[in-house]
Motif scaffolding. Sequence first.
Motif, PDB file in Angstrom:
ATOM      1  N   ARG A 143       0.830  -1.210   0.000  1.00 18.44           N
ATOM      2  CA  ARG A 143       0.000   0.000   0.000  1.00 18.44           C
ATOM      3  C   ARG A 143       0.861   1.254   0.000  1.00 18.44           C
ATOM      4  O   ARG A 143       0.568   2.227  -0.697  1.00 18.44           O
ATOM      5  CB  ARG A 143      -0.940   0.013   1.215  1.00 18.44           C
ATOM      6  CG  ARG A 143      -2.085  -0.967   1.059  1.00 18.44           C
ATOM      7  CD  ARG A 143      -3.127  -0.755   2.120  1.00 18.44           C
ATOM      8  NE  ARG A 143      -3.924   0.455   1.922  1.00 18.44           N
ATOM      9  CZ  ARG A 143      -4.946   0.804   2.684  1.00 18.44           C
ATOM     10  NH1 ARG A 143      -5.306   0.012   3.691  1.00 18.44           N
ATOM     11  NH2 ARG A 143      -5.621   1.909   2.452  1.00 18.44           N
ATOM     12  N   LEU A 144       1.949   1.223   0.781  1.00 21.12           N
ATOM     13  CA  LEU A 144       2.842   2.394   0.819  1.00 21.12           C
ATOM     14  C   LEU A 144       3.482   2.612  -0.549  1.00 21.12           C
ATOM     15  O   LEU A 144       3.570   3.744  -1.034  1.00 21.12           O
ATOM     16  CB  LEU A 144       3.946   2.183   1.867  1.00 21.12           C
ATOM     17  CG  LEU A 144       3.511   2.199   3.326  1.00 21.12           C
ATOM     18  CD1 LEU A 144       4.676   1.774   4.220  1.00 21.12           C
ATOM     19  CD2 LEU A 144       3.003   3.580   3.743  1.00 21.12           C
ATOM     20  N   ALA A 178      -5.812  -2.620   9.191  1.00 20.11           N
ATOM     21  CA  ALA A 178      -4.808  -2.361   8.160  1.00 20.11           C
ATOM     22  C   ALA A 178      -4.851  -0.888   7.751  1.00 20.11           C
ATOM     23  O   ALA A 178      -3.823  -0.256   7.491  1.00 20.11           O
ATOM     24  CB  ALA A 178      -5.056  -3.266   6.962  1.00 20.11           C
ATOM     25  N   GLU A 179      -6.071  -0.347   7.715  1.00 25.07           N
ATOM     26  CA  GLU A 179      -6.271   1.060   7.337  1.00 25.07           C
ATOM     27  C   GLU A 179      -5.583   1.994   8.344  1.00 25.07           C
ATOM     28  O   GLU A 179      -4.902   2.950   7.943  1.00 25.07           O
ATOM     29  CB  GLU A 179      -7.794   1.326   7.290  1.00 25.07           C
ATOM     30  CG  GLU A 179      -8.211   2.658   6.747  1.00 25.07           C
ATOM     31  CD  GLU A 179      -7.788   2.879   5.285  1.00 25.07           C
ATOM     32  OE1 GLU A 179      -7.645   1.896   4.551  1.00 25.07           O
ATOM     33  OE2 GLU A 179      -7.575   4.051   4.928  1.00 25.07           O
ATOM     34  N   GLU A 180      -5.779   1.697   9.628  1.00 23.58           N
ATOM     35  CA  GLU A 180      -5.165   2.546  10.664  1.00 23.58           C
ATOM     36  C   GLU A 180      -3.639   2.517  10.560  1.00 23.58           C
ATOM     37  O   GLU A 180      -2.979   3.554  10.663  1.00 23.58           O
ATOM     38  CB  GLU A 180      -5.572   2.051  12.061  1.00 23.58           C
ATOM     39  CG  GLU A 180      -6.964   2.442  12.488  1.00 23.58           C
ATOM     40  CD  GLU A 180      -7.325   1.796  13.828  1.00 23.58           C
ATOM     41  OE1 GLU A 180      -7.550   2.543  14.786  1.00 23.58           O
ATOM     42  OE2 GLU A 180      -7.379   0.545  13.902  1.00 23.58           O
ATOM     43  N   VAL A 181      -3.109   1.310  10.370  1.00 26.78           N
ATOM     44  CA  VAL A 181      -1.656   1.161  10.273  1.00 26.78           C
ATOM     45  C   VAL A 181      -1.138   1.933   9.063  1.00 26.78           C
ATOM     46  O   VAL A 181      -0.146   2.666   9.143  1.00 26.78           O
ATOM     47  CB  VAL A 181      -1.274  -0.344  10.170  1.00 26.78           C
ATOM     48  CG1 VAL A 181       0.198  -0.507   9.839  1.00 26.78           C
ATOM     49  CG2 VAL A 181      -1.610  -1.062  11.461  1.00 26.78           C
ATOM     50  N   LEU A 206      -1.195   5.701   9.677  1.00 28.80           N
ATOM     51  CA  LEU A 206      -0.159   6.091  10.629  1.00 28.80           C
ATOM     52  C   LEU A 206       1.209   6.128   9.949  1.00 28.80           C
ATOM     53  O   LEU A 206       1.942   7.125  10.019  1.00 28.80           O
ATOM     54  CB  LEU A 206      -0.157   5.068  11.782  1.00 28.80           C
ATOM     55  CG  LEU A 206       0.813   5.305  12.925  1.00 28.80           C
ATOM     56  CD1 LEU A 206       0.489   6.612  13.627  1.00 28.80           C
ATOM     57  CD2 LEU A 206       0.738   4.137  13.940  1.00 28.80           C
ATOM     58  N   VAL A 207       1.546   5.043   9.257  1.00 24.11           N
ATOM     59  CA  VAL A 207       2.879   4.965   8.643  1.00 24.11           C
ATOM     60  C   VAL A 207       2.996   5.971   7.494  1.00 24.11           C
ATOM     61  O   VAL A 207       4.048   6.580   7.299  1.00 24.11           O
ATOM     62  CB  VAL A 207       3.209   3.519   8.187  1.00 24.11           C
ATOM     63  CG1 VAL A 207       4.579   3.461   7.531  1.00 24.11           C
ATOM     64  CG2 VAL A 207       3.168   2.570   9.379  1.00 24.11           C
ATOM     65  N   SER A 208       1.891   6.176   6.760  1.00 23.65           N
ATOM     66  CA  SER A 208       1.925   7.182   5.678  1.00 23.65           C
ATOM     67  C   SER A 208       2.288   8.550   6.248  1.00 23.65           C
ATOM     68  O   SER A 208       3.036   9.320   5.624  1.00 23.65           O
ATOM     69  CB  SER A 208       0.553   7.297   5.004  1.00 23.65           C
ATOM     70  OG  SER A 208       0.268   6.148   4.301  1.00 23.65           O
ATOM     71  N   SER A 209       1.768   8.849   7.439  1.00 25.38           N
ATOM     72  CA  SER A 209       2.069  10.169   8.021  1.00 25.38           C
ATOM     73  C   SER A 209       3.562  10.252   8.370  1.00 25.38           C
ATOM     74  O   SER A 209       4.183  11.303   8.221  1.00 25.38           O
ATOM     75  CB  SER A 209       1.186  10.454   9.242  1.00 25.38           C
ATOM     76  OG  SER A 209       1.562   9.622  10.317  1.00 25.38           O
TER      77      SER A 209
END
Length: 227
Positions: A19-20, A210-213, A216-219
């Motif tokens: 996703r990233l 998965a959405e929350e993770v 968070l990591v995208s930020s």
Amino acid sequence: MVIAIDGYSSTGKSSLAKRLANQFRFLYVDTGAMYRMVALKALREGWINSKNEINYKLLEKNLPSLNIGFRRSSDGKNMAFLDGEIVEKDIRTMEINDIVSKISSLSIVRSQLVAQQQKIAVGKDLVMDGRDIGTVVFPNADLKIFMQAEADIRTDRRLLELRSNGNLNVSFEEVKANLIQRDLDDQARSDSPLQKASDAVVLDNSEKSAEEVFKLVSSWVLEKINA
Ligand code: DC
């Protein structure tokens, strides 16, 4: 920019990494798939037998000419590619799960794959997931994440993946025992064991979607890009 994602088996590393990579248009490299392809080749060619015994002579002779990589499918998915054949499903069976830790403990295998992983990255922005990315492959990665989650949750995830690949006769207990054993083996090996890099951020996603993770990591990625 290099994002290194390490952690225990089935903690959602690959899903997050994919996703990233999509979001930031980075290259994605699934190093677990690379070790799985070596395991598949080893099984097919008799470099390892069903008792996990290695034929070192055969392995040493043939490993340098091993041809592994990735191809994009028509719907944009990353497919494991071994000797000209797409083996995405073949590498995700219980048979491979049972031997891959043994294969990945061998220094001769690790040095070849680590060199290939470092070469792939030259001049690219990428997300790579595995066990030793932040410690060995890219010790200077811009962002390092170490993922963990409760064993039952991880087992549910791996079971879903196995079943969606057509492995219908596997039980929860069998998959859980394999996950736990694989993590122990990966942590105990002498060459680049599974361990958290001192500068990695620990992410426990037992109770996160998965959405929350991803958010968070995208930020964190955005913070690095804008720094
Ligand atoms: O992420 P995975 O379950 O597909 O990985 C399969 C195995 O490969 C895992 O048991 C440990 C090994 N591995 C490794 O030793 N180093 C890596 N960088 C990636 C995977």
